[in-house]
Design a protein around this motif. Structure first.
Motif, short mmCIF file in Angstrom:
data_model
loop_
_atom_site.label_atom_id
_atom_site.label_comp_id
_atom_site.label_asym_id
_atom_site.label_seq_id
_atom_site.Cartn_x
_atom_site.Cartn_y
_atom_site.Cartn_z
N LEU A 143 0.83 -1.20 0.00
CA LEU A 143 0.00 0.00 0.00
C LEU A 143 0.87 1.25 0.00
O LEU A 143 0.61 2.21 -0.75
N VAL A 144 1.90 1.28 0.86
CA VAL A 144 2.77 2.45 0.93
C VAL A 144 3.46 2.68 -0.41
O VAL A 144 3.48 3.81 -0.94
N ILE A 145 4.01 1.64 -1.01
CA ILE A 145 4.72 1.79 -2.29
C ILE A 145 3.78 2.27 -3.39
O ILE A 145 4.10 3.22 -4.13
N GLY A 146 2.60 1.64 -3.49
CA GLY A 146 1.65 2.00 -4.54
C GLY A 146 1.09 3.39 -4.37
O GLY A 146 1.05 4.19 -5.33
N ILE A 147 0.65 3.73 -3.15
CA ILE A 147 0.05 5.04 -2.91
C ILE A 147 1.10 6.15 -3.03
O ILE A 147 0.83 7.24 -3.56
N ALA A 148 2.33 5.87 -2.56
CA ALA A 148 3.39 6.87 -2.69
C ALA A 148 3.68 7.17 -4.16
O ALA A 148 3.91 8.33 -4.55
N ALA A 149 3.68 6.13 -5.00
CA ALA A 149 3.91 6.34 -6.44
C ALA A 149 2.80 7.20 -7.05
O ALA A 149 3.08 8.11 -7.87
N ILE A 150 1.56 6.94 -6.66
CA ILE A 150 0.43 7.74 -7.17
C ILE A 150 0.53 9.19 -6.70
O ILE A 150 0.38 10.13 -7.49
N PHE A 151 0.80 9.38 -5.40
CA PHE A 151 0.92 10.73 -4.86
C PHE A 151 2.06 11.50 -5.53
O PHE A 151 1.93 12.69 -5.82
N GLN A 152 3.19 10.81 -5.76
CA GLN A 152 4.32 11.48 -6.39
C GLN A 152 3.99 11.89 -7.82
O GLN A 152 4.40 12.96 -8.28
N PHE A 153 3.24 11.04 -8.52
CA PHE A 153 2.81 11.38 -9.89
C PHE A 153 1.94 12.62 -9.88
O PHE A 153 2.11 13.53 -10.71
N ILE A 154 1.00 12.69 -8.91
CA ILE A 154 0.11 13.86 -8.81
C ILE A 154 0.90 15.11 -8.45
O ILE A 154 0.72 16.19 -9.05
N ILE A 155 1.82 14.96 -7.47
CA ILE A 155 2.65 16.10 -7.06
C ILE A 155 3.51 16.59 -8.22
O ILE A 155 3.62 17.79 -8.49
N GLY A 156 4.13 15.62 -8.91
CA GLY A 156 4.97 15.98 -10.05
C GLY A 156 4.19 16.66 -11.16
O GLY A 156 4.66 17.63 -11.77
#
Length: 575
Positions: free
Chosen positions: A546-559
């Motif tokens: 969950l941490v890896i997947g959600i962090a990747a999604i959040f980073q994509f949105i932030i980027g």
């Protein structure tokens, strides 16, 4: 206990304490107090790692777990050896290279302060709660032997542990654990031998194993896949792997053990040997519980293994009704004695039909005995609403105190105390180091002397010890302690591991995305557990992914937002 038992108990405990104080002399700074100046050889690291993990909960509760549920709990450790290999390749060289006191220092270098603080906070909460449960385990012994109130006993036991930890630091913990484990292994071997020795003359070790197997207590490997089944080979290999990876790779109580090693090689040797030793060690401890189950087929077991609680019921208004239920339970015990002898004889003859009939009859009587036990437990609860009605943690203790010879009883009680002191001292040490290094020094007092930080570390050791004593007062309602500790760890370990894996392998993901992914994932893990969707071991893998997947999604949105903002600024500048 006899006078000889008390002499053995006191001499063993005092000897270990004095040895620890002697070995810890000369500590003047945090490097010595927390890391022992990184001077430990690999075999001390190994014994320290095992001693930290193998608390009194292991030696007190694990045999009772096998007695009630069979040996399938050992599958919980099947993912451990592979996890040790991964740790040696990834985590160990990074921690040694950075020369950190705690595992969480690295996270600020990789991410930011808030991610480091969140991770260390999750560790502090989880480890403090688990340590409180661990304090309760040896308190059970004193309470049973002395008839003391369990709440007062928790205070006494916790106070002794605080003094032991504050006076010694890491060196005392590590070196005393070496002697503790030698005594522990010798005493547990003697206990297993005595279980077989005390069986009827015509019943040997192989006979006991065969009877135990027919009664489904040797269920070491369960291949059926079931998300809600706590212990099967799938949850053990996968969930156990992620739990072990997080526990040994991110829990400061364990990271602090192998950071004391002389070199990366010494740390790796200690961890790899732990992977080889831990599974057979736990197998043998559980096997003792399976053998104790057979012992109580041939000899009468109490209707409830906490004898102090039985005495309270006798003195209450429920005493007469309880004695009637107890008489029925004892009558069924006599029936079981005859039935197990018949089944054992059929096993020796190889008569499969007689074996099947004997097993069915014995299981039917066992079921009737459990119904009587249920009635007895209801009366215990009626007589004392605050009573601990789960006696799994008292089964092995009852066997030791009532059946082993003088002297050996005191030795076995001593090893359970020693196991508690070693693991709890290491836990308190890790709680203090994380608090001082990751919070106090980083956020409040950045430029102080080593002597100041050493004094503050000792004060925080006392503070966390007091907190853990408070937690211990509620541990009586948690059932099997070994399960309770592992469930509690699984609620946090997966998320913490996910943070570290993102730090190691996902270089494009930043601190903000990881921080919020961890918060969301932790909430998700708790919801999954409360809804009983899967067994607790799977929570470790779920939290991590969950941490890896959600962090990747959040980073994509932030980027994406940052790129949009940059583009907007460029258009504005061009105008």
């Amino acid at each position: 206990m006899s006078v000889a038992d008390w002499i053995v108990l006191v001499v063993t405990l005092v000897g270990i304490i004095l040895y620890g104080v002697w070995k810890s002399r000369g500590q003047r700074d945090m490097q010595g107090y927390f890391l022992d100046n990184q001077s430990m050889p690999w075999y001390i690291v190994l014994l320290s790692i095992i001693g930290t993990q193998a608390s009194a909960v292991t030696f007190l509760s694990a045999p009772g777990q096998a007695y009630t549920d069979g040996m399938r709990f050992v599958q919980y450790y099947f993912g451990l050896p592979l996890a040790m290999v991964v740790l040696c390749i990834t985590f160990v060289p990074i921690f040694h290279k950075l020369k950190v006191y705690t595992a969480y220092e690295y996270l600020e270098q990789r991410f930011d302060l808030k991610t480091r603080t969140l991770t260390s906070g999750l560790f502090l909460l989880q480890r403090a709660l688990s340590t409180g449960i661990s304090i309760y385990a040896p308190s059970i012994i004193l309470s049973s032997l002395m008839g003391w109130n369990i709440y007062l006993t928790n205070i006494i036991m916790g106070g002794l542990l605080i003094i032991y930890t504050v006076s010694g630091g890491t060196r005392a913990v590590s070196y005393t654990q070496t002697f503790q484990l030698v005594i522990i292994f010798a005493a547990m071997f003697l206990a297993g031998w005595m279980v077989v020795h005390l069986l009827p003359e015509n019943v040997g070790f192989i006979d006991a194993l065969q009877v135990s197997g027919k009664m489904d207590k040797l269920n070491v490997i369960v291949t059926d896949f079931n998300w809600k089944d706590r212990y099967n080979i799938w949850s053990g290999l996968i969930g156990g792997f992620f739990l072990a990876l997080s526990y040994f790779g991110t829990d400061q109580s364990q990271v602090g053990r192998y950071l004391t090693a002389r070199s990366v090689t010494e740390s790796r040797l200690g961890l790899l040997m732990n992977g080889l030793v831990k599974v057979p060690m736990q197998f043998l401890i559980l096997l003792i519980g399976a053998l104790v189950f057979v012992f109580y087929l041939y000899f009468r077991a109490p209707v409830f293994f906490n004898e102090a609680q039985i005495k309270k019921v006798y003195r209450s208004e429920q005493g007469t009704a309880f004695k009637a239920v107890e008489q029925e339970y004892n009558r069924l015990a006599i029936v079981k004695q005859a039935q197990v002898k018949e089944m054992a004889a059929a096993i020796k003859k190889g008569d499969e039909a007689a074996i099947a009939g004997g097993k069915a009859a014995l299981q039917q009587t066992e079921h009737a005995a459990e119904e009587a036990r249920t009635k007895a437990i209801a009366l215990i609860k009626k007589a004392d609403p605050a009573a601990d009605t789960n006696d799994t943690n008292y089964i092995f203790l009852h066997f030791v105190v009532n059946n082993l010879p003088k002297g050996l009883v005191g030795l076995l009680i001593a090893i359970i105390f020693l196991a508690a002191w070693g693991s709890i001292a290491a836990a308190l040490n890790s709680l203090a180091s994380t608090t001082v290094i990751d919070i106090y020094q980083r956020m409040y007092k950045k430029e102080e002397t080593d002597s100041h930080y050493l004094q503050v570390s000792r004060r925080w050791t006392v503070a966390w010890g007091l907190f853990c004593i408070v937690v211990a007062q509620f541990a009586s309602q948690l059932g099997s302690l070994i399960e309770a500790v592992n469930i509690l760890g699984s609620l946090f370990y997966g998320v913490i591991l996910g943070i570290f894996l993102v730090a190691f392998y996902c270089k494009r993901i930043g601190g903000t995305a990881t921080f919020w992914a961890a918060v969301v994932s932790e909430a998700g893990v708790i919801v999954i557990w409360l809804c009983n969707i899967v067994s607790f071991l799977w929570l470790n893998a779920i939290g991590c992914f969950l941490v890896i997947g959600i962090a990747a999604i959040f980073q994509f949105i932030i980027g994406k937002n940052e790129r949009s903002l940059t583009a907007a600024n460029e258009r504005s500048d061009s105008k």
